[in-house]
Write an enzyme that holds these catalytic residues in place. Structure first.
Site, PDB file in Angstrom:
ATOM      1  N   MET A 154       3.103  21.531 -50.474  1.00  0.00           N
ATOM      2  CA  MET A 154       3.704  21.156 -49.198  1.00  0.00           C
ATOM      3  C   MET A 154       2.859  20.089 -48.492  1.00  0.00           C
ATOM      4  O   MET A 154       1.812  19.684 -48.977  1.00  0.00           O
ATOM      5  CB  MET A 154       3.864  22.387 -48.312  1.00  0.00           C
ATOM      6  CG  MET A 154       5.027  23.275 -48.694  1.00  0.00           C
ATOM      7  SD  MET A 154       5.172  24.678 -47.543  1.00  0.00           S
ATOM      8  CE  MET A 154       6.809  25.268 -47.962  1.00  0.00           C
ATOM      9  N   ASN A 157      -1.591  17.396 -40.096  1.00  0.00           N
ATOM     10  CA  ASN A 157      -1.234  16.008 -39.791  1.00  0.00           C
ATOM     11  C   ASN A 157      -1.253  15.699 -38.300  1.00  0.00           C
ATOM     12  O   ASN A 157      -0.516  14.841 -37.829  1.00  0.00           O
ATOM     13  CB  ASN A 157       0.159  15.711 -40.342  1.00  0.00           C
ATOM     14  CG  ASN A 157       1.245  16.601 -39.728  1.00  0.00           C
ATOM     15  OD1 ASN A 157       0.966  17.693 -39.245  1.00  0.00           O
ATOM     16  ND2 ASN A 157       2.474  16.131 -39.762  1.00  0.00           N
ATOM     17  N   GLU A 161       4.619  16.765 -51.668  1.00  0.00           N
ATOM     18  CA  GLU A 161       6.058  16.943 -51.843  1.00  0.00           C
ATOM     19  C   GLU A 161       6.890  15.693 -51.571  1.00  0.00           C
ATOM     20  O   GLU A 161       7.978  15.544 -52.128  1.00  0.00           O
ATOM     21  CB  GLU A 161       6.565  18.091 -50.972  1.00  0.00           C
ATOM     22  CG  GLU A 161       6.341  17.906 -49.482  1.00  0.00           C
ATOM     23  CD  GLU A 161       6.804  19.117 -48.676  1.00  0.00           C
ATOM     24  OE1 GLU A 161       7.550  19.945 -49.213  1.00  0.00           O
ATOM     25  OE2 GLU A 161       6.387  19.240 -47.503  1.00  0.00           O
ATOM     26  N   ILE A 173     -25.078  32.892 -49.522  1.00  0.00           N
ATOM     27  CA  ILE A 173     -23.963  33.398 -48.734  1.00  0.00           C
ATOM     28  C   ILE A 173     -24.373  33.652 -47.290  1.00  0.00           C
ATOM     29  O   ILE A 173     -23.506  33.829 -46.425  1.00  0.00           O
ATOM     30  CB  ILE A 173     -23.372  34.679 -49.352  1.00  0.00           C
ATOM     31  CG1 ILE A 173     -24.351  35.851 -49.250  1.00  0.00           C
ATOM     32  CG2 ILE A 173     -22.953  34.441 -50.793  1.00  0.00           C
ATOM     33  CD1 ILE A 173     -23.734  37.182 -49.615  1.00  0.00           C
ATOM     34  N   ASP A 174     -25.672  33.674 -46.989  1.00  0.00           N
ATOM     35  CA  ASP A 174     -26.135  33.976 -45.633  1.00  0.00           C
ATOM     36  C   ASP A 174     -25.864  32.848 -44.642  1.00  0.00           C
ATOM     37  O   ASP A 174     -25.886  33.062 -43.432  1.00  0.00           O
ATOM     38  CB  ASP A 174     -27.635  34.277 -45.630  1.00  0.00           C
ATOM     39  CG  ASP A 174     -27.959  35.623 -46.259  1.00  0.00           C
ATOM     40  OD1 ASP A 174     -27.022  36.420 -46.452  1.00  0.00           O
ATOM     41  OD2 ASP A 174     -29.140  35.864 -46.556  1.00  0.00           O
ATOM     42  N   GLU A 186     -27.488  43.811 -42.794  1.00  0.00           N
ATOM     43  CA  GLU A 186     -28.502  44.531 -43.560  1.00  0.00           C
ATOM     44  C   GLU A 186     -29.909  44.312 -42.998  1.00  0.00           C
ATOM     45  O   GLU A 186     -30.797  45.144 -43.224  1.00  0.00           O
ATOM     46  CB  GLU A 186     -28.465  44.107 -45.023  1.00  0.00           C
ATOM     47  CG  GLU A 186     -28.781  42.637 -45.249  1.00  0.00           C
ATOM     48  CD  GLU A 186     -28.803  42.266 -46.721  1.00  0.00           C
ATOM     49  OE1 GLU A 186     -28.977  43.176 -47.561  1.00  0.00           O
ATOM     50  OE2 GLU A 186     -28.662  41.076 -47.036  1.00  0.00           O
ATOM     51  N   GLY A 223     -30.689  34.201 -55.509  1.00  0.00           N
ATOM     52  CA  GLY A 223     -29.459  34.973 -55.561  1.00  0.00           C
ATOM     53  C   GLY A 223     -28.267  34.092 -55.892  1.00  0.00           C
ATOM     54  O   GLY A 223     -28.216  32.931 -55.514  1.00  0.00           O
ATOM     55  N   GLN A 251     -19.799  41.183 -52.009  1.00  0.00           N
ATOM     56  CA  GLN A 251     -19.753  39.986 -51.167  1.00  0.00           C
ATOM     57  C   GLN A 251     -20.150  38.733 -51.933  1.00  0.00           C
ATOM     58  O   GLN A 251     -19.775  37.618 -51.562  1.00  0.00           O
ATOM     59  CB  GLN A 251     -20.672  40.165 -49.956  1.00  0.00           C
ATOM     60  CG  GLN A 251     -20.233  41.275 -49.024  1.00  0.00           C
ATOM     61  CD  GLN A 251     -21.358  41.729 -48.108  1.00  0.00           C
ATOM     62  OE1 GLN A 251     -21.549  41.190 -47.047  1.00  0.00           O
ATOM     63  NE2 GLN A 251     -22.092  42.753 -48.531  1.00  0.00           N
TER      64      GLN A 251
END
Length: 766
Positions: free
Chosen positions: A581, A541, A637, A152-153, A251, A12, A287
């Site tokens: 930033m 930070n 920055e 993705i599982d 599922e 998949g 998904q």
């Protein structure tokens, strides 16, 4: 002899596969090897011919932000047979390929290992049949392989995350957030079916991050009578103030008898037991689709680079490259796949606790956390899943004390520092975790100014409903560190509000405030209470925290903006300089540059002398003269001091003359906005739960320690305030050691064809 490396995607598809392919191809080229794409998975090796394609640098341009896999994927029936494998071996030998990187699921990787084991036999047989020469047989007698799990599982045991999981969670959470708004409008129940055939990671984490009422996962089938328990849970939730109910169903969910539990079955059960007509939403393959998240760009990039180094130096058994606490880890392929498949066997045997624990202690821990977050006061169901053995002990690290010791004790929650997406998630989790332990939870508005002004209110379970999904900070936040002249007023406010412990959720100024309060305890006795700092800052930070709440959301926002910039800039030959930033910490700039495919990143941590900028300008011009259309530069920055964004843009434009033009922009405060990412929601929840438990231990034992909590290379750790100075460079307000700095050489490896970086110089494997 030039090494040749094949790469394929199999099984998949998963978002991030393209990032891994891009990294493999470019890392191989930088290492002096020749990369080949095996099109359509193992089927391409069987088909041969044009399905085995030599790859150039440009072949993987502009694929980093694409979903799916540009080299195709398939589940090959032919490759499951020995005869098919032998044909595949012949075609690979004809191309001179004896090193393979496989990006796929456990089936693809186990098939690859079988193929590797049979390879010497195939070589001998093909030579005996006259299909390859003796020289070819001698040169390619062994097959080296390395695996990257694209699934993705997130079902790989031993790795924190697999390629595609984070992006899938983004899709699910976006759907849940949007369904919640329409469900609340009508006081409606939605039953949402998500992927997770054999592993409940996606539905469980989505339930925690999305504030869902109930979740069905494969590892822990519900006890008989779950229908009535579900209906009662939703009823109590509505009584507690909820206007909507969201039920998640994996599922692969089943009951204790092995019968499938799908969304329609759940909806029908609720329809028969309540007065509602629940609506069903099946998310399906959305998904898997769409643009990968920032994480599913930079981490597969790291994995692809490591995989190339692995096959070029492999002298032992094959490995899968995984991730553990932001470090790459080498997992032995065969036992890892066996352990991954063990959960399914345990479920079938009815060993549910063992099945849950096979996913790791943190998985079981999140089941308990989800119960606390979704169980309103008055719901006596403390073992929602009917598995009492999942409570207590290591899986439920509540303080070992009499609940009466905590009853009525008051914990204040305060934000200090700049806004970070996820602050609301953390506050919500703190309130519900604290209430579950017996604390009275207090919300302090507008930081220390609000505390002094008496903006302190008790927060009930229902008061934080919906906080987990929005940006901003409901309690308000300010950057100011209290002055010494304010200490008396703060002490009186703590006493007047009867605050027994304080949780500071915020940035570096919150840490400094805690440090200074501790130093003043001898003069202000009210400060002698347990204090805990939870890191929440897009700057990332803080000491003792490799990732702060909000940093992942800001990173995704920055990458989204850089994608838009690249689309506009690619229309002509252009250099674009963008500021991210982070003040003096380069995390956002570097990681967004890596995830967006920037050619150059400038960090405050680096040497940004004028001669460095000039050499980069010369390299840039040479690249454009060779046909480059876009050169993306990302700046931290504060990098370069007076050599700011405008200055750099002028230098690049001056050196470019008429070859290319230059544009520049600051990404700005969009990096702080929007709903928190799934990762930030989960991180905030985990940190706060452990933090509340730390405060509970102290209150129960009469301690008054000041600590800071964070995710480190060892997991979540609480450290004493005294450990802060050794970790921080206070002059530039960032940690002395930053894990992500080890990844710096990757950008020239995967983004600059003209660069001569030695790819073997990067050691990123833990």
């Amino acid at each position: 002899m030039t090494e040749k490396i094949g790469v394929l995607t199999s099984g998949g598809d998963a978002q991030g596969m393209n990032a891994a392919v891009r990294s493999v191809v470019r890392s191989a080229l930088k290492a002096g090897a020749v990369p080949y794409a095996i099109m359509e998975g193992w089927q391409g090796a069987i088909d041969g011919g044009t399905a085995i394609k030599e790859m150039s640098w440009g072949d993987v341009s502009s694929i980093l932000n694409k979903g799916g896999t540009v080299i195709g994927t398939a589940r090959s029936r032919d490759f499951r047979e020995r005869s098919g494998m032998k044909i595949a071996a012949l075609h690979l030998l004809e191309a001179g390929i004896d090193k393979m990187i496989i990006i796929g699921g456990d089936g693809s990787l186990s098939g690859a290992d079988e193929f590797r084991a049979l390879w010497p036999q195939f070589v001998q047989e093909l030579q005996a049949e006259g299909k390859i020469s003796a020289e070819v047989a001698q040169q390619h007698g062994e097959l080296a392989i390395a695996g990257i799990v694209g699934s993705i599982d997130n079902d790989l045991v031993g790795s924190d995350m697999t390629v595609g999981t984070d992006s899938a969670l983004h899709r699910i959470l976006t759907a849940i957030d949007e369904l919640s708004s329409t469900a609340a409008s009508h006081q409606r129940t939605f039953v949402v079916e998500v992927m997770g055939r054999h592993c409940g990671y996606l539905p469980l984490m989505a339930a925690v991050a999305g504030g869902c009422d109930y979740v069905f996962i494969p590892e822990l089938p519900p006890a008989d009578g779950w229908e009535a328990d579900l209906a009662e849970t939703l009823r109590i939730g509505r009584e507690a103030g909820r206007r909507e109910s969201i039920v998640l169903v994996a599922e692969g969910a089943v009951d204790r008898h092995g019968e499938k539990i799908d969304a329609m079955r759940v909806a029908e059960a609720l329809k028969g037991l309540t007065e509602e007509d629940p609506k069903v939403t099946i998310l399906g393959h959305v998904q898997r689709g769409g643009t990968p998240s920032a994480y599913d760009r930079w981490m597969p990039t790291v994995l692809g680079f490591a995989a190339v180094n692995e096959v070029l130096s492999q002298n032992d058994d094959p490995v899968i490259l995984g991730v553990h606490h932001n470090r790459l880890t080498r997992l032995p392929l065969v036992p890892t796949i066996a352990n991954t498949r063990k959960a399914g066997e345990l479920i079938a045997e009815g060993k549910y606790k063992e099945a849950v624990l096979s996913r790791g202690d943190s998985f079981a821990r999140m089941i308990r956390i989800n119960e606390v977050l979704s169980t309103p006061p008055g719901d006596t169901q403390n073992t929602r899943f009917g598995v009492p053995e999942l409570t207590g002990g290591d899986l439920d690290r509540l303080p070992s004390c009499d609940p009466e010791q905590l009853a009525g004790r008051r914990v204040g929650i305060i934000h200090i520092g700049g806004l970070a997406p996820g602050m609301n998630v953390a506050a919500r989790a703190a309130v519900r975790a604290g209430i579950s332990m017996g604390f009275t939870m207090l919300g302090i508005g507008d930081s220390f100014d609000g505390l002094i002004d008496g903006e302190v209110r008790e927060l009930g379970w229902e008061d934080v409903e919906g906080w987990g999904f929005s940006g901003g900070a409901e309690l308000g936040t300010r950057r100011e560190i209290p002055d010494v002249k304010d200490y008396y007023a703060i002490g009186r406010a703590i006493e007047n509000s009867r605050i027994d412990a304080l949780m500071i959720i915020g940035g570096i100024n919150g840490y400094i405030a805690m440090k200074e309060m501790v130093a003043s305890r001898d003069r202000y006795p009210a400060f002698n209470i347990p204090i805990l700092c939870v890191p929440a800052s897009i700057d990332n930070n803080m000491p003792g925290a490799e990732l702060s709440i909000g940093a992942d959301s800001a990173l995704n926002n920055a990458v989204w903006a850089l994608d838009r910039i690249k689309e506009s800039a690619a229309a002509s030959q252009r250099c674009f300089v963008a500021d991210a930033m982070g003040r003096n910490c380069g995390y956002l700039a570097f990681m967004s540059g890596l995830a967006a495919g920037a050619e150059r990143v400038y960090l405050d941590e680096d040497d940004n002398r004028l001669e460095v900028i000039y050499q980069d300008a010369k390299q840039m011009r040479a690249a454009f003269e060779k046909g480059r259309r876009l050169f993306l530069v990302v700046r931290n920055e504060n990098a370069g001091g007076l050599y700011d964004r405008e200055f750099m843009a002028r230098v690049f434009e001056q050196e470019g003359e008429d070859v290319y033009d230059v544009r520049h922009s600051a990404l700005g405060h969009l990096q702080q906005g929007g709903a928190p990412s799934p990762y930030d929601r989960i991180l905030a929840t985990r940190l706060v739960f452990d933090g509340i438990e730390e405060l509970a231990r102290q209150v129960a034992t009469g301690s008054a320690d000041a600590k800071f909590i964070g995710l480190t290379s060892n997991g979540i750790e609480c450290q004493d305030v005294s450990a802060m100075d050794a970790q921080m460079d206070w002059q530039v307000r960032r940690p002395r050691d930053q894990w992500w700095m080890e990844l710096q050489p990757l950008i020239p490896v995967v983004s600059l064809a003209e660069d001569t970086t030695d790819v073997t110089a990067l050691d990123i494997i833990d």
